[in-house]
Design a protein around this motif. Structure first.
Motif, PDB file in Angstrom:
ATOM      1  N   PRO A  99     -14.124   3.575 -15.726  1.00 16.76           N
ATOM      2  CA  PRO A  99     -14.911   4.637 -15.081  1.00 16.76           C
ATOM      3  C   PRO A  99     -14.339   4.977 -13.721  1.00 16.76           C
ATOM      4  O   PRO A  99     -13.860   4.099 -12.991  1.00 16.76           O
ATOM      5  N   GLY A 100     -14.362   6.255 -13.369  1.00 17.52           N
ATOM      6  CA  GLY A 100     -13.851   6.691 -12.080  1.00 17.52           C
ATOM      7  C   GLY A 100     -14.854   6.464 -10.974  1.00 17.52           C
ATOM      8  O   GLY A 100     -15.978   5.983 -11.201  1.00 17.52           O
ATOM      9  N   HIS A 101     -14.452   6.808  -9.778  1.00 13.04           N
ATOM     10  CA  HIS A 101     -15.318   6.614  -8.617  1.00 13.04           C
ATOM     11  C   HIS A 101     -16.149   7.850  -8.310  1.00 13.04           C
ATOM     12  O   HIS A 101     -16.953   7.843  -7.388  1.00 13.04           O
ATOM     13  N   ALA A 103      -7.837   7.330 -16.484  1.00 11.15           N
ATOM     14  CA  ALA A 103      -7.019   6.891 -17.617  1.00 11.15           C
ATOM     15  C   ALA A 103      -5.550   7.029 -17.254  1.00 11.15           C
ATOM     16  O   ALA A 103      -5.030   8.144 -17.151  1.00 11.15           O
ATOM     17  N   GLU A 104      -4.890   5.894 -17.044  1.00  8.30           N
ATOM     18  CA  GLU A 104      -3.469   5.872 -16.712  1.00  8.30           C
ATOM     19  C   GLU A 104      -2.860   4.608 -17.293  1.00  8.30           C
ATOM     20  O   GLU A 104      -3.099   3.499 -16.806  1.00  8.30           O
ATOM     21  N   GLY A 105      -2.094   4.782 -18.357  1.00  9.81           N
ATOM     22  CA  GLY A 105      -1.527   3.612 -19.039  1.00  9.81           C
ATOM     23  C   GLY A 105      -2.632   2.731 -19.584  1.00  9.81           C
ATOM     24  O   GLY A 105      -3.534   3.184 -20.296  1.00  9.81           O
TER      25      GLY A 105
END
Length: 305
Positions: free
Chosen positions: A254-256, A247-249
């Protein structure tokens, strides 16, 4: 890590010589060092002197000779579990956390563990039962037991309430004090179904049995053995998956680092002496208990047509 002289867990105040700390670079790469006066941690961006860290508060930011900044923290349990020396595969923190909660490991509990491996689950169990609890752990292979002993001592320090026995669980149960039941039993082994009858004799009424297995074949067999015993409740079977997020801006996705299947956790409660679980009606898949089935037939199942 053999240089470590100060237990990691519960440490507070300034960072001291002998402690194990994590240095994390701006990309999130983590390196572990044991703080030693006069030593230097070398990186591609220059060295970081241990003397610049010793005596400083936890959560420090240090800068290497080449200008790279590193976060410095004492490790928390889940970080230590995945980075500690190992002779055998470890139970992941997500599964250990689930076991502690769903097997209801409480402060002061008397717990029997079999299949210590490198000691990851032992760390979680010892943390949960606290100084008033007792953990008796069985491990067949002495080289695994030695690594587990070192890892537990490194993170928690000496544990008077922990007894590590090198030997087979079923064959060695007679070395324990007689008539002292366990509140919980946790099995992390290749064939836990072979131990269900034995641990049923030492588990207190209402106590919990928890088995950790990695394949569907193992999971099905241990569940059937628990049912066949007749003195346990219908087993609950869970699988834990963890999904990280970025979560950035406006970039929210989903992350890796998602962790999928690692194992199955089978839990069941011990019934009172002489009590059999109520009959359970179920409609199994065709052939589930057909003529080719060679496993134990559950005592508390009525097959319906």
């Amino acid at each position: 890590m053999s240089e470590t002289t100060t237990p990691v867990s519960g440490a507070s105040g300034p960072l001291r010589a002998g402690e194990r700390v994590a240095l994390t670079d701006p990309k999130g790469n983590r390196k572990w060092v044991v703080l030693t006066p006069g030593k230097v941690f070398h990186t591609t961006k220059g060295g970081v002197s241990h003397d610049d860290i010793i005596g400083s508060p936890d959560g420090l930011v240090v800068t290497s000779a080449g200008g790279m900044q590193f976060l410095v923290f004492r490790p928390i349990l889940q970080q230590f579990m995945v980075s500690m020396p190992r002779e055998a595969a470890v139970i992941y923190p997500k599964d250990a956390a689930h076991i502690v909660m769903f097997a209801d490991i409480f402060p002061g509990a008397r717990v029997l563990e079999a299949g210590v491996g490198s000691g990851a689950l032992s760390l979680a169990l010892l943390r949960a039962i606290g100084p008033g609890g007792q953990l008796v752990s069985y491990e067949r292979r002495p080289e695994f037991a030695a690594v587990a002993q070192g890892n537990v001592t490194t993170f928690l320090g000496p544990q008077p309430g922990w007894r590590l026995i090198v030997g087979d669980l079923v064959e060695s149960l007679d070395v324990l004090p007689p008539k002292v039941p366990f509140d919980r039993v946790v099995l992390d082994m290749l064939a836990p179904w072979e131990c269900v009858d034995a641990v049923g004799e030492v588990l207190s009424p209402g106590g919990l049995l928890c088995c950790y297995v990695t394949t569907t074949t193992q999971m099905g067999r241990v569940a059937d053995q628990i049912r066949a015993h007749g003195g346990f409740t219908e087993p609950d079977i869970d699988e834990v998956m963890v999904r990280e997020w970025h979560a950035e801006g406006l970039a929210v996705r989903p992350g890796h680092g998602t962790t999928g299947h690692t194992g199955f956790i089978v839990t069941s409660r011990r019934l009172a002496p002489g009590v059999t679980a109520p009959m359970r009606r179920r409609r199994p898949a065709q052939g589930a208990y057909g003529p080719d089935y060679t496993g134990p037939m559950p005592k508390n199942v009525i097959l319906t047509s």
